[in-house]
Scaffold this motif. Sequence first.
Motif, PDB file in Angstrom:
ATOM      1  N   GLN A  88      21.884  14.859  17.719  1.00 32.29           N
ATOM      2  CA  GLN A  88      22.300  13.458  17.819  1.00 32.29           C
ATOM      3  C   GLN A  88      22.040  12.846  19.185  1.00 32.29           C
ATOM      4  N   LYS A  89      22.218  13.611  20.242  1.00 31.84           N
ATOM      5  CA  LYS A  89      22.233  13.019  21.589  1.00 31.84           C
ATOM      6  C   LYS A  89      21.012  13.371  22.434  1.00 31.84           C
ATOM      7  N   ILE A  90      20.306  14.460  22.101  1.00 32.33           N
ATOM      8  CA  ILE A  90      19.180  14.860  22.952  1.00 32.33           C
ATOM      9  C   ILE A  90      17.937  15.034  22.076  1.00 32.33           C
ATOM     10  N   PRO A  91      17.434  13.919  21.521  1.00 31.77           N
ATOM     11  CA  PRO A  91      16.320  14.024  20.579  1.00 31.77           C
ATOM     12  C   PRO A  91      15.075  14.685  21.185  1.00 31.77           C
ATOM     13  N   LEU A  92      14.856  14.489  22.492  1.00 33.98           N
ATOM     14  CA  LEU A  92      13.683  15.104  23.121  1.00 33.98           C
ATOM     15  C   LEU A  92      13.737  16.629  22.972  1.00 33.98           C
ATOM     16  N   LEU A  93      14.926  17.183  23.175  1.00 34.17           N
ATOM     17  CA  LEU A  93      15.100  18.633  23.075  1.00 34.17           C
ATOM     18  C   LEU A  93      14.945  19.093  21.623  1.00 34.17           C
ATOM     19  N   ALA A  94      15.513  18.323  20.687  1.00 36.13           N
ATOM     20  CA  ALA A  94      15.406  18.691  19.272  1.00 36.13           C
ATOM     21  C   ALA A  94      13.940  18.697  18.830  1.00 36.13           C
ATOM     22  N   GLN A  95      13.190  17.677  19.282  1.00 38.64           N
ATOM     23  CA  GLN A  95      11.771  17.611  18.894  1.00 38.64           C
ATOM     24  C   GLN A  95      10.984  18.776  19.490  1.00 38.64           C
ATOM     25  N   PRO A 174      21.323  12.948  28.390  1.00 33.84           N
ATOM     26  CA  PRO A 174      20.670  11.675  28.709  1.00 33.84           C
ATOM     27  C   PRO A 174      21.512  10.491  28.244  1.00 33.84           C
ATOM     28  N   PRO A 175      21.318   9.327  28.880  1.00 32.56           N
ATOM     29  CA  PRO A 175      22.168   8.177  28.542  1.00 32.56           C
ATOM     30  C   PRO A 175      21.995   7.765  27.082  1.00 32.56           C
ATOM     31  N   PRO A 176      23.074   7.293  26.450  1.00 30.23           N
ATOM     32  CA  PRO A 176      22.943   6.834  25.075  1.00 30.23           C
ATOM     33  C   PRO A 176      21.971   5.658  25.007  1.00 30.23           C
ATOM     34  N   GLY A 177      21.250   5.569  23.919  1.00 30.58           N
ATOM     35  CA  GLY A 177      20.331   4.453  23.754  1.00 30.58           C
ATOM     36  C   GLY A 177      19.000   4.635  24.455  1.00 30.58           C
ATOM     37  N   HIS A 178      18.686   5.838  24.922  1.00 28.80           N
ATOM     38  CA  HIS A 178      17.372   6.057  25.529  1.00 28.80           C
ATOM     39  C   HIS A 178      16.356   6.346  24.409  1.00 28.80           C
ATOM     40  N   GLY A 179      15.083   6.234  24.751  1.00 23.74           N
ATOM     41  CA  GLY A 179      14.033   6.562  23.797  1.00 23.74           C
ATOM     42  C   GLY A 179      13.375   7.867  24.212  1.00 23.74           C
TER      43      GLY A 179
END
Lengths: 289, 163
Positions: A88-95, A174-179
Motif C-alpha cells: 500500500q505505501k511503498i509501491p516502488l519496493l513492491a514493483q 516515502p511520503p503519501p501521494g508520491h508517484g
Amino acid sequence: MKPPDFTYHAPETLEQALSLLASLDNARLLAGGQSLMPMLTMRFAFPDHVIDLNRVAGLAGITQTGDTLRIGAMTRQRDLLDHPFVQQKIPLLAQALALIGHRQTRNRGTIGGSLCHLDPAAELVSVMTALGATIEIAGPNGPRDVAMADFPLGYMTPSLAPDELVTAVHLPVPPPGHGASFLEFSRRHGDFAIVSAAVMLTRHSSGHLADAVITLGGVGPVPLRLAKAEALLAGQTPTPDLFTQAACLAREIDAMEDAQIPAWYRRRLAESLTRRALTAAHQSLPGAA
Amino acid sequence: MTEPQTRHITLRVNGQAREITTPVRKTLADALRTDLGLTGTHLGCETGLCGACTILVDGRAMRACLMLAVQAEGHAITTIEGLAPSPSELHPLQQAFCRHHALQCGFCTPGLLTTLVEFLHDVPNPSEAEIREAISGNLCRCTGYDTIVAATLEAAAMLRPQP
C-alpha cells in the motif's frame, strides 16, 4: 558439480554467529542461498566454513515504527512482497520485489542476502538505494548503521568487515501521494536486469514537481543516481517533453560493458527506461490522468 | 575441523518422519533422491536455473538444489511423490496435465506441479498471464507452455470451492 567440502555451523543466536564469524578463517555466511549455493555447486566459492543464518533467532521479520520500516536481514523476499504495508505505501519496493528471480527463489531468498551479495543488477540493491535505506550492521564492537548509498564500496563489495554481518534494513516510508515506477529490461522474465530504472516523484499542490529520485541499476558496479536529471526536474511542470529531456541525460553515463552487452546498448536502455519510468511514476501520482 | 562433516537429521517428507545421516555439503535434492529414494525430484542444472527440482518446504515452493539437506532438519517437505491423495487417485493438477498432454518427456513436470500447487493455493483464480509468470522459473523443452497453462487453468477451476 557438487559443493566442495566445508564445515557447517548453524548458530541459534546473533552472538553465536558473530563469535563464529570472528574466530573462523575463510567462512561464508549462508542466508537464503540463492546465490551462494550455485556458487558452491559451480565451484566459484571454496569456503572452509559455512555459517548458516537460517536458525538464528530474531533476524527475520518486518516491524513498522512511525515512518520507518525495519526489515530483518533474514526476511524472505516473498514475505516483504506480501506485506500489506509495502503493497500500500511503498509501491516502488513492491514493483521491484516482484521482478526478483522467480516465485521459488523469492520464497527462500532474503533481503540481507541479496544486499550483501551486491550483484550490480540486483533489484534490491537499486531499490534500497532509491528509497534511501539504512543498513544495520552487527559486529564485535557493537552495532553500526551505514547509508545504503555508501554500502557498496565497489563491484560486489559491501562495506562490511570480515567479522560483521547485516542484521536489518531501515526504510524511511516515502511520503503519501508520491508517484513510483520500477522498470527493468532483461531477456527473460526473472533474469537479472541488463538495466533497471527506479523513479520516485513528489508534486507540489501547484502541480510542479517537488522532488525526483532516479536510480539506475545494472549500468555500473554500483547503483547510479541520475543527479543531473533529478535537478532538471525539480520545480518544473511535468510534461512528456520534460521527461524526454531528463532521460536524455542518461546518454552521458558511464556504462559497463560485458561479453554480451556493449556500453552503448546499456546507455540507450538507460535512456528509454528512465523516460518510461518517469512517465509511469507521473501517471501513478494521485489525480493524474 | 571441530565439527563432524556429516550430520544426523530428522525431517518430515510427504507426511512421514524420516531420518538420515548426510554429508553437510549434500544438497537437499541429492539427499531426497539418493538417501530417501525419492527420484521424482529431478535435477537438471543444479544451479537454480531450470526449476526441475522444485519441492515444497513448509508449503512453499523452493529449489531443492539450492538448499543443503541439513537445512531441512525439522521442516516438512513435499515432493512430487506426495501430491497424489492416494495410490489410485491423482491430484487434480496431475489429472489436468494428463488431459491436456501438458508433458512429453516429463523431466520438468515434478517442478512445474509443485510450483503450481503452491501458486494455485495462493492465487485460486489466476489469469493466463499470472500462470505464465508463476512458471517463469520452470524450463520445459518439449511441449512449450500452452498446454501447461491450459491444464493449470482447468485445475484452478476444479480446485476452487464450488459456490
